[in-house]
Structures are given as structure tokens and as C-alpha cells.
Design a protein around this motif. Structure first.
Motif, mmCIF file in Angstrom:
data_model
loop_
_atom_site.group_PDB
_atom_site.id
_atom_site.type_symbol
_atom_site.label_atom_id
_atom_site.label_comp_id
_atom_site.label_asym_id
_atom_site.label_seq_id
_atom_site.Cartn_x
_atom_site.Cartn_y
_atom_site.Cartn_z
ATOM 1 N N GLU A 149 35.597 81.995 -12.266
ATOM 2 C CA GLU A 149 35.263 80.465 -12.041
ATOM 3 C C GLU A 149 34.150 80.242 -12.981
ATOM 4 O OE1 GLU A 149 36.617 78.453 -9.941
ATOM 5 O OE2 GLU A 149 38.051 80.032 -9.046
ATOM 6 N N ARG A 150 34.261 78.856 -13.347
ATOM 7 C CA ARG A 150 33.297 78.547 -14.436
ATOM 8 C C ARG A 150 31.914 78.458 -13.563
ATOM 9 N NH1 ARG A 150 34.289 71.889 -15.749
ATOM 10 N NH2 ARG A 150 34.096 71.266 -13.560
ATOM 11 N N ILE A 151 30.694 78.867 -14.182
ATOM 12 C CA ILE A 151 29.543 79.076 -13.880
ATOM 13 C C ILE A 151 28.993 77.664 -13.387
ATOM 14 C CG2 ILE A 151 27.036 79.623 -14.169
ATOM 15 C CD1 ILE A 151 28.096 81.730 -15.949
ATOM 16 N N SER A 152 28.315 77.511 -12.262
ATOM 17 C CA SER A 152 28.103 76.193 -11.594
ATOM 18 C C SER A 152 26.698 76.517 -10.605
ATOM 19 C CB SER A 152 29.022 75.743 -10.440
ATOM 20 O OG SER A 152 28.875 74.505 -9.747
ATOM 21 N N ILE A 153 25.773 75.668 -10.846
ATOM 22 C CA ILE A 153 24.652 75.578 -10.278
ATOM 23 C C ILE A 153 24.483 74.229 -9.296
ATOM 24 C CG2 ILE A 153 21.992 75.252 -10.470
ATOM 25 C CD1 ILE A 153 22.853 77.943 -11.482
ATOM 26 N N THR A 154 24.151 74.393 -8.193
ATOM 27 C CA THR A 154 24.095 73.341 -7.054
ATOM 28 C C THR A 154 22.588 73.130 -6.643
ATOM 29 O OG1 THR A 154 26.152 73.908 -6.276
ATOM 30 C CG2 THR A 154 24.702 72.304 -4.972
ATOM 31 N N ASN A 155 22.058 71.730 -6.909
ATOM 32 C CA ASN A 155 20.714 71.427 -6.453
ATOM 33 C C ASN A 155 20.985 70.339 -5.384
ATOM 34 O OD1 ASN A 155 18.663 72.268 -9.009
ATOM 35 N ND2 ASN A 155 20.872 71.791 -9.792
ATOM 36 N N LEU A 156 20.139 70.330 -4.366
ATOM 37 C CA LEU A 156 19.913 69.664 -3.199
ATOM 38 C C LEU A 156 18.601 68.602 -3.169
ATOM 39 C CD1 LEU A 156 21.109 71.816 -0.152
ATOM 40 C CD2 LEU A 156 22.484 70.573 -1.788
ATOM 41 N N TYR A 157 19.126 67.278 -3.370
ATOM 42 C CA TYR A 157 17.686 66.512 -3.259
ATOM 43 C C TYR A 157 17.671 65.950 -1.821
ATOM 44 C CZ TYR A 157 15.249 62.146 -4.394
ATOM 45 O OH TYR A 157 14.310 61.280 -4.282
ATOM 46 N N HIS A 158 16.417 66.287 -1.374
ATOM 47 C CA HIS A 158 16.146 65.896 -0.090
ATOM 48 C C HIS A 158 15.511 64.424 -0.322
ATOM 49 C CE1 HIS A 158 16.974 70.107 1.896
ATOM 50 N NE2 HIS A 158 16.813 70.209 0.549
ATOM 51 N N ILE A 159 16.012 63.558 0.158
ATOM 52 C CA ILE A 159 15.412 62.183 -0.360
ATOM 53 C C ILE A 159 14.320 61.784 0.688
ATOM 54 C CG2 ILE A 159 16.856 60.882 1.305
ATOM 55 C CD1 ILE A 159 17.134 58.534 -0.933
ATOM 56 N N LYS A 160 14.257 62.416 1.868
ATOM 57 C CA LYS A 160 13.029 61.867 2.866
ATOM 58 C C LYS A 160 11.909 62.495 1.968
ATOM 59 C CE LYS A 160 11.254 62.693 7.351
ATOM 60 N NZ LYS A 160 11.399 63.187 8.539
ATOM 61 N N ASP A 161 11.869 63.788 1.532
ATOM 62 C CA ASP A 161 10.666 64.358 1.071
ATOM 63 C C ASP A 161 10.367 64.299 -0.449
ATOM 64 O OD1 ASP A 161 9.882 65.291 3.505
ATOM 65 O OD2 ASP A 161 11.117 66.970 3.467
ATOM 66 N N GLY A 162 11.678 63.742 -1.230
ATOM 67 C CA GLY A 162 11.608 63.753 -2.614
ATOM 68 C C GLY A 162 11.439 64.886 -2.989
ATOM 69 N N VAL A 163 12.306 66.040 -2.467
ATOM 70 C CA VAL A 163 12.293 67.360 -3.080
ATOM 71 C C VAL A 163 14.023 67.789 -3.702
ATOM 72 C CG1 VAL A 163 12.088 69.849 -2.432
ATOM 73 C CG2 VAL A 163 10.379 68.236 -1.633
ATOM 74 N N LEU A 164 13.816 68.307 -4.687
ATOM 75 C CA LEU A 164 15.074 68.648 -5.318
ATOM 76 C C LEU A 164 14.864 70.343 -5.198
ATOM 77 C CD1 LEU A 164 17.381 67.981 -6.885
ATOM 78 C CD2 LEU A 164 16.274 68.433 -8.874
ATOM 79 N N GLU A 165 15.740 70.912 -4.627
ATOM 80 C CA GLU A 165 16.047 72.332 -4.280
ATOM 81 C C GLU A 165 16.917 72.801 -4.975
ATOM 82 O OE1 GLU A 165 16.572 75.225 -0.347
ATOM 83 O OE2 GLU A 165 16.602 73.012 -0.121
ATOM 84 N N PRO A 166 16.805 73.931 -5.892
ATOM 85 C CA PRO A 166 17.899 74.545 -6.507
ATOM 86 C C PRO A 166 18.730 75.557 -5.440
ATOM 87 C CG PRO A 166 15.742 75.690 -7.178
ATOM 88 C CD PRO A 166 15.536 74.456 -6.346
ATOM 89 N N LEU A 167 19.959 75.348 -5.174
ATOM 90 C CA LEU A 167 20.335 75.987 -3.993
ATOM 91 C C LEU A 167 21.028 77.470 -4.181
ATOM 92 C CD1 LEU A 167 21.196 75.995 -0.979
ATOM 93 C CD2 LEU A 167 23.211 74.716 -1.546
ATOM 94 N N SER A 168 22.068 77.271 -5.167
ATOM 95 C CA SER A 168 23.214 78.545 -5.414
ATOM 96 C C SER A 168 23.700 78.313 -6.760
ATOM 97 C CB SER A 168 24.149 78.314 -4.439
ATOM 98 O OG SER A 168 25.115 77.296 -4.813
ATOM 99 N N HIS A 169 23.862 79.716 -7.116
ATOM 100 C CA HIS A 169 24.765 80.055 -8.345
ATOM 101 C C HIS A 169 25.967 80.226 -7.821
ATOM 102 C CE1 HIS A 169 25.709 81.546 -12.220
ATOM 103 N NE2 HIS A 169 24.563 81.394 -12.865
ATOM 104 N N SER A 170 27.131 79.992 -8.969
ATOM 105 C CA SER A 170 28.489 80.472 -8.534
ATOM 106 C C SER A 170 28.632 82.193 -8.344
ATOM 107 C CB SER A 170 29.612 80.038 -9.625
ATOM 108 O OG SER A 170 29.026 80.545 -10.757
ATOM 109 N N ASN A 171 27.693 82.875 -8.814
ATOM 110 C CA ASN A 171 27.581 84.116 -8.832
ATOM 111 C C ASN A 171 26.229 84.716 -8.658
ATOM 112 O OD1 ASN A 171 27.879 86.923 -8.977
ATOM 113 N ND2 ASN A 171 29.357 86.932 -10.664
ATOM 114 N N PRO A 172 25.838 85.050 -7.537
ATOM 115 C CA PRO A 172 24.284 85.189 -7.395
ATOM 116 C C PRO A 172 23.817 86.575 -8.364
ATOM 117 C CG PRO A 172 25.457 84.904 -5.325
ATOM 118 C CD PRO A 172 26.210 85.052 -6.342
ATOM 119 N N ILE A 173 24.821 87.348 -8.604
ATOM 120 C CA ILE A 173 24.222 88.533 -9.427
ATOM 121 C C ILE A 173 23.848 88.096 -10.791
ATOM 122 C CG2 ILE A 173 25.264 90.506 -10.505
ATOM 123 C CD1 ILE A 173 27.301 90.877 -8.514
ATOM 124 N N ILE A 174 24.425 87.045 -11.490
ATOM 125 C CA ILE A 174 23.703 86.644 -12.786
ATOM 126 C C ILE A 174 22.585 85.603 -12.525
ATOM 127 C CG2 ILE A 174 25.715 87.478 -13.935
ATOM 128 C CD1 ILE A 174 26.935 84.237 -13.944
#
Length: 268
Positions: A203-228
Motif C-alpha cells: 500500500e502507498r505510504i499514508s499519514i493521518t492527522n486529526l484536527y480537533h476543532i474544539k481545542d484547535g489541536v492537530l494530532e498525528p494519528l497513524s502511519h500506514s506501516n507503524p514499523i517505518i
């Protein structure tokens, strides 16, 4: 004694009317001077202003289900909110620059406008990672089939240098414009995908970020492969789409890690 009890009861009712009546007056959008009274007497608290109706709902004259209907909002219609009535589940909405009425807040979800008029540029560098510049350009909006969700699509061009090697690559990026519930909070998803670099699963490498609008926080959530993935994570507080997009790029740059950067360099 009966007369005395009746007088006490009557006095109690009279006092309750005196207490409740001003509150009803203050939250009636058609009462004279309502907006000033509502905001300056603490009846309305600030709230995020842009929402989308998850289903058809009524506009009410007061923040109660039995109050007069002033109109309807269709499913999928965008709504501008003036504020929330105290700690209740009711919002005051605005139309044509004026307070229109009250709607039940649980039937609404926050939305963002992901379109940007100008390209975003920046520089990136950390430790032994390649030094890079980027240009982010808005491409288009896309509706997701059979849902109210709309995503804004972007293209990010990276120009990098690792020692004497100079290389460039493209990254696909998207932002969900309609918030969804995640751990009891409303969040927006920001993804960066590298089309030509694959992980061990193909699978192509993908990064997911979550933007919590209430707190104005952007959180890096996951990598398509945690090993790398990199152990370096950055949580930032931002309050505009442009800043959220920039922060998502920084988070992804850090979270790709050395192994992913090796794959990117080898693919060029």
C-alpha cells in the motif's frame, strides 16, 4: 390555615413567574433588543460558527421543542451559528446577518471550507532528514457518494536535498470538510499519501492527522506501516485551514522517518 397555605403557594408561584419570565424574554429571538441582552447577560455563549444539518430540522422561536416553528432547515444545508444558549443543546442561528431562531445542536455538525485561494509554501528540516521546500496547491472539492461528506483535495510538491542528491516528489493530500465523531469529540481528518512509495504490504505510504476543532489541536494519528514511522510527533494548536494544512505537512515530514525517506530517495 388553609387560606394561609394558599397565600404561601400563591406567593411562591408569583415569585417563580418573576424569576422565569425575564429568562424567557431574553432567549426569545423576536424580543426587543434580544441580541444585546442575550450576549451581554450571559445567556448565550460563544460557539464555532459554521455547521451543516445532518437531517431536516425546525427553526424555533425559543430554545424549546414546543415553541413556535419559524422555518425549516434541509438536510445538508449549511448554517451559521451566533452562539449556544447557556449549557443547553440549543444554538441561535443567523440568516441575512440577523438572529433567525433556535435549532437543536445535536442535529448539526461542524464544517470547514478547505478551499484556499493561494498556494502555500514552506521549508522543512530536521536532524539528518533531507532539507526540503514545499508548494501546496488546492485542486478541487469532491463529494463522497451517498453521504454528506465533502473533501478538499490538494497536491504538495516537495523539492529536497540529501547530501549531494537533489530530488523532488509529489504527495496527495485531502481534508474532510464535515466533522465526524471520534472519542466523543468532533474532528476533521487530514491525510497525506505518497503515491509512488509503497510500504511492506504494497500500500502507498499514508499519514493521518486529526484536527480537533474544539481545542484547535492537530494530532498525528497513524502511519500506514507503524514499523517505518518516526517516533517524533508534533501536536500543534492552530485555528485556520491554512495553518492546519501546514502543520499536517510538518507532522508527515517528521513521521515518515528514516526508512520512508530512503524509499523516497531511491524512487527518484
Amino acid at each position: 390555615m388553609k387560606i394561609k397555605k394558599m397565600n404561601i403557594f400563591t406567593n411562591f408561584i408569583f415569585m417563580m413567574i418573576l424569576i422565569i419570565s425575564p429568562l424567557i424574554y431574553l432567549v426569545d429571538v423576536h424580543a426587543k433588543g434580544n441580541e444585546k441582552k442575550s450576549f451581554f447577560n450571559g445567556m448565550v455563549v460563544g460557539a464555532y460558527s459554521h455547521f451543516l444539518a445532518l437531517k431536516e430540522l425546525n427553526i424555533r422561536s425559543k430554545p424549546m421543542t414546543k415553541s413556535k416553528k419559524l422555518g425549516r432547515i434541509k438536510k445538508g444545508e449549511r448554517v451559521e451559528v451566533l452562539g449556544r444558549v447557556g449549557t443547553t443543546q440549543w444554538f441561535i442561528i443567523k440568516q441575512d446577518g440577523k438572529a433567525k431562531g433556535f435549532v437543536y445542536r445535536k442535529l448539526l455538525a461542524p464544517i470547514l471550507d478547505g478551499s484556499i485561494s493561494e498556494s502555500l509554501t514552506g521549508k522543512l528540516g530536521y536532524g539528518t532528514f533531507p532539507l526540503c521546500t514545499y508548494i501546496l496547491k488546492f485542486k478541487k472539492k469532491e463529494s463522497i457518494n451517498n453521504s454528506l461528506q465533502v473533501i478538499s483535495n490538494y497536491l504538495v510538491n516537495f523539492s529536497c536535498q540529501d547530501g549531494k542528491k537533489i530530488f523532488s516528489f509529489e504527495v496527495d493530500m485531502f481534508l474532510t470538510e464535515l466533522a465526524y465523531r471520534y472519542k466523543k469529540n468532533y474532528i476533521f481528518q487530514v491525510n497525506l499519501d505518497i503515491p509512488n512509495v509503497l510500504d511492506k504490504t504494497g500500500e502507498r505510504i499514508s499519514i493521518t492527522n486529526l484536527y480537533h476543532i474544539k481545542d484547535g489541536v492537530l494530532e498525528p494519528l497513524s502511519h500506514s506501516n507503524p514499523i517505518i514511522s518516526s517516533k517524533n510527533q508534533k501536536i500543534s494548536k492552530y485555528n485556520s485551514v491554512e495553518k492546519v494544512l501546514r502543520s499536517a505537512i510538518v507532522n508527515s515530514y517528521m513521521k515518515w522517518g528514516h526508512d520512508t525517506w530512503k524509499k523516497i530517495i531511491l524512487s527518484n
